[in-house]
Enzyme design. Structure first.
Site, PDB file in Angstrom:
ATOM      1  N   HIS A   1      43.786  26.458  47.307  1.00 35.57           N
ATOM      2  CA  HIS A   1      43.995  27.801  47.152  1.00 35.57           C
ATOM      3  C   HIS A   1      43.207  28.772  48.164  1.00 35.57           C
ATOM      4  O   HIS A   1      42.307  28.321  48.807  1.00 35.57           O
ATOM      5  CB  HIS A   1      43.162  28.367  45.593  1.00 35.57           C
TER       6      HIS A   1
ATOM      7  N   ILE B   1      39.149  34.428  37.917  1.00 29.56           N
ATOM      8  CA  ILE B   1      38.357  34.845  36.504  1.00 29.56           C
ATOM      9  C   ILE B   1      36.953  35.266  36.761  1.00 29.56           C
ATOM     10  O   ILE B   1      36.615  35.937  35.647  1.00 29.56           O
ATOM     11  CB  ILE B   1      38.434  33.473  35.763  1.00 29.56           C
TER      12      ILE B   1
END
Ligand code: 5GP
Ligand code: ZN
Length: 113
Positions: free
Chosen positions: A99, A30
């Site tokens: 991640h 993002i």
């Protein structure tokens, strides 16, 4: 579970998802810090690299394979790219769901931290 990445896996919050299979999904960060900045995550909630079980080592292999495929799809495989896994507070991990960052599309700094 109050985990932003679990919510993305569940479709509860939107994300620009580029890849998904039974174990792994990948989407655009993002707040990108490079022209290509993707996150590759396991569907299952694993809090960090330090929480991988013995069996989980194949999970990381699956995630790296997806990252390499996505680097090709993004057109950055030839020029070069970087995979980063932050682990824990001093490792700079902010989201507590494992991640891999895939970064590329510009010359990255030689500094590692
Ligand atoms: P960390 O610091 O934990 O290694 O990286 C977490 C990354 O997740 C950051 O680069 C941040 O921009 C990204 N991120 C945090 N919340 C969201 C979100 O809701 N959607 C997406 N696509 N990325 C997020
Ligand atoms: Zn999670």
């Amino acid at each position: 579970m109050d985990c932003v990445f679990c919510k993305i896996v569940a479709g509860e919050i939107p994300a620009d998802i580029l890849y998904q299979d039974e174990g792994v999904i990948a989407f655009r960060d993002i707040n990108p810090v490079a022209p290509t900045h993707l996150l590759i995550i396991p569907r299952k909630h694993v809090p960090s690299l330090a929480h991988l079980s013995e069996a989980g080592t194949s999970l990381i292999g699956d995630m790296v394979k997806v990252a390499n495929q996505l680097a090709k799809m993004e057109g950055i495989a030839e020029g070069g790219y970087r995979l980063v896994i932050n682990c824990g507070k001093q490792g700079g991990q902010l989201v507590p769901h494992l991640h891999i960052h895939l970064l590329g599309g510009r010359q990255l700094s030689a500094a590692l931290g």
